[in-house]
Design a protein around this motif. Structure first.
Motif, short mmCIF file in Angstrom:
data_model
loop_
_atom_site.label_atom_id
_atom_site.label_comp_id
_atom_site.label_asym_id
_atom_site.label_seq_id
_atom_site.Cartn_x
_atom_site.Cartn_y
_atom_site.Cartn_z
N ASP A 50 0.80 -1.22 0.00
CA ASP A 50 0.00 0.00 0.00
C ASP A 50 0.83 1.27 0.00
O ASP A 50 0.28 2.37 0.15
CB ASP A 50 -0.97 0.01 1.19
N GLY A 51 2.17 1.16 -0.14
CA GLY A 51 2.95 2.39 -0.14
C GLY A 51 4.44 2.16 0.02
O GLY A 51 4.94 1.04 -0.13
N ARG A 91 -2.05 11.12 -3.41
CA ARG A 91 -1.74 11.36 -2.01
C ARG A 91 -0.88 12.62 -1.91
O ARG A 91 -0.02 12.87 -2.77
CB ARG A 91 -0.98 10.19 -1.37
N GLY A 110 0.97 5.80 2.55
CA GLY A 110 0.08 4.65 2.53
C GLY A 110 -1.12 4.91 1.65
O GLY A 110 -1.25 5.97 1.02
N GLY A 111 -2.01 3.92 1.57
CA GLY A 111 -3.24 4.08 0.81
C GLY A 111 -3.09 3.95 -0.70
O GLY A 111 -3.98 4.36 -1.45
N LEU A 112 -1.98 3.37 -1.16
CA LEU A 112 -1.76 3.20 -2.60
C LEU A 112 -2.19 1.80 -3.04
O LEU A 112 -2.41 0.91 -2.22
CB LEU A 112 -0.28 3.44 -2.92
N GLU A 113 -2.25 1.61 -4.34
CA GLU A 113 -2.61 0.31 -4.91
C GLU A 113 -1.38 -0.59 -4.97
O GLU A 113 -0.27 -0.11 -5.19
CB GLU A 113 -3.20 0.47 -6.31
N THR A 136 4.99 -0.02 -5.65
CA THR A 136 4.52 -0.77 -4.49
C THR A 136 4.72 -2.26 -4.75
O THR A 136 4.87 -2.71 -5.89
CB THR A 136 3.03 -0.49 -4.23
#
Length: 520
Positions: A50-51, A91, A110-113, A136
Motif C-alpha cells: 500500500d505504499g 496522495r 500509505g493508501g496506494l494500490e 509498491t
C-alpha cells in the motif's frame, strides 16, 4: 545562510520559527531559498503493497556545517501521483524537516494500490524537487509471474565515477538492493599508491569522519553525485549497511583500532544518525543511541521473500586477528555469532514458514568458504562467514535438514563478481549444493579492476564450488520467475572515465528445486 524567511515571519517576531494562524494553530514559515534546497535529490524505499517511504533532505549548501539551513523546523509538502506529469495526484501532505535530523524528511506513504508504479516529489517554499519513481509491492501471497531487481554497493568516492548508477537507473526495476558501503569513512587522499603514485579523480573532503557533522558532510559529498541521484530516483531502494558507514571492519562494539567501546559507541551513534538521515528508511529503523534496527523482511507475492540482514551490529570479533588464516582456534569458536541469537532465530523462522517459491538472504559478507591462498596453505577471509565456521554450518545445516528449497544468498563487500554453490564444507562439496550465492561487485571501489586476475585458473581449481569470478566494476540484475532465477553480471570497462562502456559479462541461472548453477 542561504535562506530567507518570509516577511510575515520576520514581522511576527517569533524566534521559534512559527506563525499564528487565524485558528490559533502555529504554522511554519514559508522560506525563500537563495540556493536550491534539494541538492541531495529524492529517494524512496522499503515498499509495501500500500505504499513506501519517500525521502529528501533540505540542504541548500550541503557541504557546510549547517548545510545552509537555520536551526529551526521547516515545512515540506509532498505529492504522490500516478504519472510523471502529476496530472492525477493520489496522495499529498505536509512533513516537517527538523534541524535535529539535519532537515531530513521521511514520509511513510500509505493508501496506494499494490504492484504498480507511482511518482513523487517535494516542495519547500517556492522550490520543487526532482521527480522520483517507486513501485509498491504485490499483495503478499498473490500469484506473481516475475520480479526484476538490481544489486549495488561499495561506492568509494575517490576510486572512480558512478557510471554504473546511471546505467542501472535506465533499467525498469521493481527495486534496488544496496548491500552497503554507501560511504567510506577515511580522510581525503589526493595521492594513492606507493611504488607508482597516482592521483585520485575525486577526493574526500576533510579527515576521517567521527562526528555527526563529519558524517553528514561525507554523505552529502557522495549523494550530490548526479549519477547516484538518478539511481535513487529510479526505483525504491532496500538499503542496509556494511562496515564503511561507520569504520572499516567494525563489529558489535569493536572498531579496528581497539578504541574503548564506550567511546566507539559515540561514533556509532553519530554514524547511525547520519545513515538514517540519508536513507529512505521507515520509522522502525530510527536509531536509538548506538543501536539501529535494520534487519527486516520484504515479500513479493508468492514469488520472493527477501530477508534483509545485518552482519555487523551483532557479530562477535573476527578471529585470527582479522587476517586470512586457517590455523587459529577462533575459526571453530562455538560461541561465535554472525547474526546474533535474535536475528538468527528470526531468519530461521522466516525460512521455515515461507510459502514463497524463492527465499533470498540479502546481506553483506560472503557465505562461500573460499580458499583464498590457492597453491599454498588453505586460508579464508576471516571477515566473511568463512571465519565463523560454527554459525555458518548451523545456518546451512538448518536449510539442508529442513529441506528448504530455492535459497539464494545475495552478497557484496568483495569488490568482485562471484557465482557459486553453498556446501557445509566447500573443500569437500556434496553431490547437491544446499543453496546458491551471487556476489555483486562494487560500483567504484577498487578502480577499473580487470576481467580475469592472474591467479584465476588456480583460484577456480582450488574452489570447485565457485563457478564464476570477475574483478570489474558494475552491478547485478536478478530476473526471478516461478521456474528459475537468472542473474546477470553487468560490468564496465572503466570507472576512471564517465564514459565507461557497459556490457553483460555473464549470466547464470538456478532452476527451481535445484541449487546447481547453470550458465544462461
Amino acid at each position: 545562510m542561504s535562506l530567507f524567511l518570509s516577511r510575515r515571519l520576520l514581522l511576527s517576531g517569533l524566534g521559534a520559527g512559527t506563525l499564528a494562524t487565524a485558528a490559533g494553530r502555529p504554522a511554519l514559515a514559508q522560506p525563500v531559498f537563495e540556493d536550491n534546497p534539494f541538492q541531495l535529490g529524492v529517494a524512496a524505499g522499503d515498499p509495501l503493497p500500500d505504499g513506501f517511504v519517500i525521502w529528501t533532505r533540505l540542504a541548500p549548501r550541503p557541504l557546510e556545517p549547517d548545510h545552509g539551513m537555520p536551526s529551526q523546523p521547516m515545512a515540506v509538502n509532498w505529492e504522490v501521483a500516478t504519472n510523471a506529469g502529476f496530472g492525477t495526484v493520489v496522495r499529498s501532505g505536509e512533513a516537517i524537516a527538523r534541524p535535529e535530523l539535519g532537515h531530513a524528511v521521511h514520509v511513510e506513504v500509505g493508501g496506494l494500490e499494490p504492484g504498480r508504479p507511482y511518482f513523487y516529489r517535494f516542495t519547500a517554499g517556492r522550490e520543487r524537487s526532482g521527480v522520483g519513481r517507486a513501485k509498491t509491492t504485490p499483495i503478499v501471497g498473490s500469484a506473481l509471474d516475475r520480479t526484476r531487481f538490481g544489486i549495488v554497493g561499495c561506492q568509494a568516492y575517490e576510486s572512480g565515477y558512478y557510471t554504473a548508477h546511471r546505467k542501472i537507473a535506465a533499467e525498469d526495476l521493481d527495486f534496488i538492493f544496496c548491500y552497503g558501503d554507501y560511504i567510506y569513512e577515511g580522510r581525503g587522499n589526493r595521492i594513492y599508491g606507493t611504488t607508482s603514485p597516482q592521483e585520485n579523480l575525486r577526493v574526500h573532503l576533510g579527515g576521517e569522519v567521527y562526528t555527526v557533522t563529519d558524517y553528514r558532510q561525507r554523505y552529502a559529498q557522495y549523494t550530490m553525485d548526479s549519477d547516484l541521484q538518478a539511481s535513487r530516483q529510479s526505483a525504491a531502494w532496500f538499503t542496509v549497511w556494511d562496515d564503511h558507514e561507520i569504520d572499516n571492519n567494525w563489529v558489535s562494539d569493536l572498531d579496528q583500532d581497539g578504541t574503548d567501546p564506550a567511546i566507539f559507541a559515540l561514533r556509532k551513534a553519530a554514524a547511525m544518525q547520519a545513515f538514517y538521515e540519508h536513507m529512505p528508511l521507515r520509522r522502525s529503523s530510527f536509531p536509538r543511541g548506538s543501536a539501529m534496527q535494520l534487519y527486516r523482511r520484504a515479500q513479493y507475492g508468492n514469488l520472493l521473500d527477501l530477508n534483509l540482514l545485518d552482519t555487523r551490529q551483532y557479530r562477535t570479533d573476527q578471529p585470527c586477528e582479522d587476517r586470512f588464516n586457517a590455523g587459529c582456534d577462533g575459526l571453530n569458536d562455538r560461541a561465535a555469532q554472525v547474526l546474533g541469537e535474535a536475528q538468527e532465530a528470526w531468519l530461521l523462522n522466516n525460512l521455515n514458514r515461507s510459502e514463497a517459491t524463492w527465499k533470498a538472504l540479502a546481506q553483506q559478507i560472503m557465505v562461500m568458504d573460499l580458499d583464498r591462498n590457492p597453491g599454498e596453505d588453505y586460508g579464508v577471509n576471516t571477515d566473511s562467514w568463512a571465519g565463523y565456521r560454527v554459525p555458518r554450518a548451523r545456518l546451512l545445516q538448518h536449510i539442508k535438514d529442513r529441506r528448504i528449497d530455492n535459497v539464494v544468498v545475495l552478497t557484496g563487500d568483495e569488490h568482485q563478481n562471484y557465482a557459486g554453490e553453498l556446501h557445509i564444507d566447500g573443500r569437500n562439496p556434496e553431490a547437491a549444493p544446499i543453496a546458491t550465492e551471487f556476489v555483486a561487485t562494487s560500483i567504484s571501489s577498487g578502480g577499473d579492476g580487470q576481467d580475469v586476475r592472474a591467479d584465476q585458473e588456480a583460484f577456480l581449481r582450488a574452489n570447485p564450488q565457485l563457478k564464476f569470478r570477475n574483478s570489474q566494476r558494475g552491478y547485478v540484475l536478478c530476473d526471478v520467475t516461478p521456474e528459475r532465477w537468472q542473474t546477470e553480471f553487468k560490468v564496465l570497462d572503466q570507472v576512471q572515465n564517465r564514459n565507461g562502456v557497459l556490457t553483460t559479462r555473464a549470466k547464470f541461472a538456478v532452476e527451481a528445486g535445484d541449487a546447481r548453477l547453470v550458465s544462461a
